[in-house]
Design a protein around this motif. Structure first.
Motif: not given
Length: 252
Positions: A18-42
């Motif tokens: 959210l604060l824009g301090t992740v690496t490109d690889q970490e950003a991809l991981q976060v976006e994948r988890y948000i898309a796949m898991y409702p708990e993470v998205r919530e």
């Protein structure tokens, strides 16, 4: 699978994303988890709403009149330079006659450069203050929303029974904050002051003002075995704490 999601949520990747301090690889991981898991998205949506609320609550206002002062300064510089060049052209036709005038304008230009340096330094100081304030807001956001943050209620002793505060300690991020929710009334010649004992040294954290304490968290120096104190001191604060006037202890 639930354990995997729990480990992800216990990390600070969502906050960093959210604060824009992740690496490109970490950003991809976060976006994948948000898309796949409702708990993470919530959780992500909730953190995003909290961050927006924090940003609005702690929005840093540009000092009143700063833009106008800078524009006036720029106009003054342009005007001075134009005058300088006009006189310089005239001086080229009568060098000896206007030697004194040339020195005068050189001296004026030196003064203008000094003033420009002062203005530039003030702008740099303002930028640094804004950066520090934004960093403090970011840390507050992390402390309040990270599941590893521990919350401690703080109450005053018999000298300040009405004193109430909440301390937030995050041993992973090594961040400590306190929110003084209520301060008892004191005589006009006294005030509440906060201290922290870190590695055997007493650190003065300043006078606690009621208006400030109700609106924001106050940063505490983090240490594995730090102890905080609130004391009653003479108006304006003291250089060293008055031990007999300690009204609250915060062990963290």
């Amino acid at each position: 699978m639930k354990e995997k999601i729990k480990i992800f949520l216990d990390s600070d990747l969502l906050e960093k994303y959210l604060l824009g301090t992740v690496t490109d690889q970490e950003a991809l991981q976060v976006e994948r988890y948000i898309a796949m898991y409702p708990e993470v998205r919530e959780t992500y949506n909730e953190l995003q709403e909290n961050l927006e609320a924090f940003a609005k609550l702690h929005a840093i206002k540009t000092p009143e009149g700063l833009k106008e002062r800078i524009l006036v300064r720029i106009k003054a510089e342009n005007s001075t330079r134009k005058r300088f060049f006009r006189y310089a052209i005239a001086a080229s036709f009568a060098t000896l006659l206007f030697a004194g005038a040339s020195y005068f304008f050189w001296n004026q230009n030196q003064s203008l450069q000094e003033e420009n340096t002062i203005v530039s330094n003030k702008i740099k100081d303002l930028e640094e203050d804004m950066r520090e304030q934004l960093e403090d807001v970011r840390n507050q956001f992390i402390v309040l929303n990270n599941p590893q943050t521990k919350k401690y209620s703080v109450k005053g002793n018999k000298k300040a029974k009405e004193l109430k505060a909440v301390a937030y300690i995050n041993p992973v991020k090594k961040l400590s904050y306190i929110n003084v929710e209520k301060l008892p009334n004191l005589p006009e010649n006294q005030c509440f002051q906060m201290w922290a004992e870190v590695n055997g040294k007493m650190v003065n954290l300043g006078v606690i003002k009621e208006a400030v304490s109700q609106e924001k968290l106050l940063a505490l120096p983090y240490s594995d075995k730090a102890v905080g104190y609130i004391t009653i001191e003479p108006k304006g604060g003291n250089q060293t704490p008055t031990v007999e006037n300690i009204v609250a202890n915060i062990a963290y």
